[in-house]
Motif scaffolding. Structure first.
Motif, PDB file in Angstrom:
ATOM      1  N   TYR A 167     -12.459 -22.924  34.055  1.00 36.39           N
ATOM      2  CA  TYR A 167     -13.883 -23.220  34.126  1.00 36.39           C
ATOM      3  C   TYR A 167     -14.346 -23.500  32.707  1.00 36.39           C
ATOM      4  O   TYR A 167     -14.032 -22.742  31.781  1.00 36.39           O
ATOM      5  CB  TYR A 167     -14.695 -22.056  34.711  1.00 36.39           C
ATOM      6  N   GLY A 168     -15.069 -24.595  32.539  1.00 35.25           N
ATOM      7  CA  GLY A 168     -15.576 -24.948  31.222  1.00 35.25           C
ATOM      8  C   GLY A 168     -16.979 -25.491  31.301  1.00 35.25           C
ATOM      9  O   GLY A 168     -17.427 -25.945  32.357  1.00 35.25           O
ATOM     10  N   GLU A 169     -17.649 -25.441  30.151  1.00 42.64           N
ATOM     11  CA  GLU A 169     -18.978 -26.029  30.022  1.00 42.64           C
ATOM     12  C   GLU A 169     -19.037 -26.856  28.752  1.00 42.64           C
ATOM     13  O   GLU A 169     -18.611 -26.405  27.686  1.00 42.64           O
ATOM     14  CB  GLU A 169     -20.065 -24.952  29.964  1.00 42.64           C
ATOM     15  N   MET A 170     -19.584 -28.038  28.898  1.00 42.39           N
ATOM     16  CA  MET A 170     -19.839 -28.884  27.741  1.00 42.39           C
ATOM     17  C   MET A 170     -20.967 -28.236  26.939  1.00 42.39           C
ATOM     18  O   MET A 170     -21.635 -27.318  27.419  1.00 42.39           O
ATOM     19  CB  MET A 170     -20.247 -30.287  28.195  1.00 42.39           C
ATOM     20  N   ASN A 171     -21.218 -28.710  25.749  1.00 40.81           N
ATOM     21  CA  ASN A 171     -22.258 -28.130  24.897  1.00 40.81           C
ATOM     22  C   ASN A 171     -23.650 -28.191  25.519  1.00 40.81           C
ATOM     23  O   ASN A 171     -24.503 -27.362  25.224  1.00 40.81           O
ATOM     24  CB  ASN A 171     -22.268 -28.795  23.522  1.00 40.81           C
ATOM     25  N   ASP A 172     -23.873 -29.160  26.395  1.00 42.02           N
ATOM     26  CA  ASP A 172     -25.181 -29.271  27.053  1.00 42.02           C
ATOM     27  C   ASP A 172     -25.279 -28.420  28.324  1.00 42.02           C
ATOM     28  O   ASP A 172     -26.269 -28.486  29.043  1.00 42.02           O
ATOM     29  CB  ASP A 172     -25.500 -30.728  27.371  1.00 42.02           C
ATOM     30  N   GLY A 173     -24.247 -27.616  28.607  1.00 44.59           N
ATOM     31  CA  GLY A 173     -24.266 -26.723  29.757  1.00 44.59           C
ATOM     32  C   GLY A 173     -23.660 -27.298  31.015  1.00 44.59           C
ATOM     33  O   GLY A 173     -23.555 -26.608  32.026  1.00 44.59           O
ATOM     34  N   PHE A 174     -23.242 -28.552  30.980  1.00 46.15           N
ATOM     35  CA  PHE A 174     -22.632 -29.186  32.145  1.00 46.15           C
ATOM     36  C   PHE A 174     -21.292 -28.521  32.443  1.00 46.15           C
ATOM     37  O   PHE A 174     -20.400 -28.498  31.601  1.00 46.15           O
ATOM     38  CB  PHE A 174     -22.457 -30.679  31.877  1.00 46.15           C
ATOM     39  N   GLY A 175     -21.128 -27.951  33.638  1.00 47.59           N
ATOM     40  CA  GLY A 175     -19.916 -27.221  33.987  1.00 47.59           C
ATOM     41  C   GLY A 175     -18.954 -28.034  34.834  1.00 47.59           C
ATOM     42  O   GLY A 175     -19.348 -28.940  35.568  1.00 47.59           O
ATOM     43  N   PHE A 176     -17.676 -27.658  34.737  1.00 48.13           N
ATOM     44  CA  PHE A 176     -16.630 -28.264  35.566  1.00 48.13           C
ATOM     45  C   PHE A 176     -15.512 -27.248  35.741  1.00 48.13           C
ATOM     46  O   PHE A 176     -15.391 -26.289  34.975  1.00 48.13           O
ATOM     47  CB  PHE A 176     -16.112 -29.574  34.958  1.00 48.13           C
ATOM     48  N   ALA A 177     -14.706 -27.451  36.759  1.00 46.08           N
ATOM     49  CA  ALA A 177     -13.633 -26.495  37.059  1.00 46.08           C
ATOM     50  C   ALA A 177     -12.402 -27.224  37.566  1.00 46.08           C
ATOM     51  O   ALA A 177     -12.512 -28.265  38.223  1.00 46.08           O
ATOM     52  CB  ALA A 177     -14.109 -25.492  38.103  1.00 46.08           C
ATOM     53  N   PHE A 178     -11.246 -26.635  37.272  1.00 44.22           N
ATOM     54  CA  PHE A 178      -9.992 -27.059  37.877  1.00 44.22           C
ATOM     55  C   PHE A 178      -9.595 -25.982  38.872  1.00 44.22           C
ATOM     56  O   PHE A 178      -9.412 -24.819  38.497  1.00 44.22           O
ATOM     57  CB  PHE A 178      -8.873 -27.204  36.840  1.00 44.22           C
ATOM     58  N   VAL A 179      -9.457 -26.381  40.124  1.00 44.20           N
ATOM     59  CA  VAL A 179      -9.001 -25.477  41.173  1.00 44.20           C
ATOM     60  C   VAL A 179      -7.505 -25.714  41.333  1.00 44.20           C
ATOM     61  O   VAL A 179      -7.042 -26.865  41.390  1.00 44.20           O
ATOM     62  CB  VAL A 179      -9.754 -25.748  42.488  1.00 44.20           C
ATOM     63  N   ASP A 180      -6.742 -24.640  41.394  1.00 45.29           N
ATOM     64  CA  ASP A 180      -5.288 -24.750  41.494  1.00 45.29           C
ATOM     65  C   ASP A 180      -4.889 -25.053  42.940  1.00 45.29           C
ATOM     66  O   ASP A 180      -4.757 -24.162  43.767  1.00 45.29           O
ATOM     67  CB  ASP A 180      -4.617 -23.470  41.004  1.00 45.29           C
ATOM     68  N   THR A 181      -4.714 -26.331  43.206  1.00 44.91           N
ATOM     69  CA  THR A 181      -4.330 -26.790  44.538  1.00 44.91           C
ATOM     70  C   THR A 181      -2.897 -27.325  44.545  1.00 44.91           C
ATOM     71  O   THR A 181      -2.516 -28.108  45.413  1.00 44.91           O
ATOM     72  CB  THR A 181      -5.309 -27.882  45.027  1.00 44.91           C
ATOM     73  N   ARG A 182      -2.097 -26.860  43.587  1.00 41.68           N
ATOM     74  CA  ARG A 182      -0.723 -27.348  43.493  1.00 41.68           C
ATOM     75  C   ARG A 182       0.081 -27.055  44.747  1.00 41.68           C
ATOM     76  O   ARG A 182       0.893 -27.884  45.173  1.00 41.68           O
ATOM     77  CB  ARG A 182      -0.012 -26.743  42.282  1.00 41.68           C
ATOM     78  N   ASP A 183      -0.118 -25.884  45.341  1.00 40.47           N
ATOM     79  CA  ASP A 183       0.674 -25.534  46.522  1.00 40.47           C
ATOM     80  C   ASP A 183       0.307 -26.380  47.738  1.00 40.47           C
ATOM     81  O   ASP A 183       1.112 -26.534  48.659  1.00 40.47           O
ATOM     82  CB  ASP A 183       0.543 -24.044  46.848  1.00 40.47           C
ATOM     83  N   VAL A 184      -0.876 -26.968  47.749  1.00 35.37           N
ATOM     84  CA  VAL A 184      -1.322 -27.793  48.865  1.00 35.37           C
ATOM     85  C   VAL A 184      -1.089 -29.277  48.584  1.00 35.37           C
ATOM     86  O   VAL A 184      -0.594 -30.014  49.431  1.00 35.37           O
ATOM     87  CB  VAL A 184      -2.820 -27.544  49.159  1.00 35.37           C
ATOM     88  N   TYR A 185      -1.461 -29.728  47.370  1.00 37.25           N
ATOM     89  CA  TYR A 185      -1.442 -31.154  47.058  1.00 37.25           C
ATOM     90  C   TYR A 185      -0.463 -31.555  45.956  1.00 37.25           C
ATOM     91  O   TYR A 185      -0.273 -32.740  45.702  1.00 37.25           O
ATOM     92  CB  TYR A 185      -2.846 -31.621  46.639  1.00 37.25           C
ATOM     93  N   GLY A 186       0.067 -30.586  45.232  1.00 36.80           N
ATOM     94  CA  GLY A 186       0.980 -30.899  44.142  1.00 36.80           C
ATOM     95  C   GLY A 186       0.285 -31.181  42.826  1.00 36.80           C
ATOM     96  O   GLY A 186       0.921 -31.595  41.860  1.00 36.80           O
ATOM     97  N   HIS A 187      -1.030 -30.961  42.785  1.00 32.80           N
ATOM     98  CA  HIS A 187      -1.806 -31.179  41.569  1.00 32.80           C
ATOM     99  C   HIS A 187      -3.054 -30.310  41.632  1.00 32.80           C
ATOM    100  O   HIS A 187      -3.379 -29.721  42.657  1.00 32.80           O
ATOM    101  CB  HIS A 187      -2.194 -32.654  41.419  1.00 32.80           C
TER     102      HIS A 187
END
Length: 180
Positions: free
Chosen positions: A123-143
């Motif tokens: 989970y990360g936030e840019m300096n302006d507060g905009f957030g984004f996340a990487f969900v670990d879906t490797r076991d389902v989709y391989g990425h």
């Protein structure tokens, strides 16, 4: 199926690589994608890997490939990350890392994916507060699957990249931009 996510078209395909400029130039030469806009050392005010603070210094190249944005991303620092979860540092391995989708509510989407068995790897936030996340879906989709709210600043950037590709003559395929 995560009903709260449907429909969620893929907005971006992202590859982890050693050098974003070189990868973008190769992709352009092979597929005619681009132009690419490279942001070096993207500033983050918050960076958490699997719930623990973990600095992330990364650079990305963003370009248009048909109807979808393509991103090349490199990690510039050592340490744990969602990128190194898939491609360990110094392994020499690179490839598809994530696809990105827009969600209405980032926190709710992260919770919904978690309830389905896919943990938040980053989970990360840019300096302006905009957030984004990487969900670990490797076991389902391989990425991994990247989630972010389709806020105007993001959709404007996607539109900018897409418009830049329209009627583009192929010149200057790799360009530098800055994220503040």
């Amino acid at each position: 199926m995560i009903a709260a996510m449907a429909p969620s078209p893929i907005r971006q395909i992202a590859y982890f690589c050693a050098d974003v400029r070189q990868s973008a130039a190769r992709h352009h030469a092979r597929f005619g994608s681009g132009p690419y806009f490279v942001a070096d050392n993207i500033p983050l005010r918050l960076s958490r890997h699997r719930g623990a603070d973990a600095p992330l210094d990364h650079s990305s190249a963003y370009g248009q490939w048909g109807d979808v944005m393509v991103e090349f991303v490199q990690q510039n620092n050592d340490g744990p990350s969602a990128f190194h979860d898939m491609y360990p540092r110094n392994s020499g391995r690179f490839g598809l890392h994530h696809v990105a989708i827009f969600v209405d509510d980032l926190a709710a989407a992260m919770d919904a994916w978690r309830a389905e068995g896919s943990e938040t790897a980053f989970y990360g936030e840019m300096n302006d507060g905009f957030g984004f996340a990487f969900v670990d879906t490797r076991d389902v989709y391989g990425h991994m699957t990247e989630l972010y709210e389709g806020r105007e600043q993001l959709t404007d950037f996607y539109d900018f990249v897409r418009r830049s590709a329209q009627d583009w003559d192929g010149s200057d395929p790799v360009r530098t931009i800055r994220f503040e």
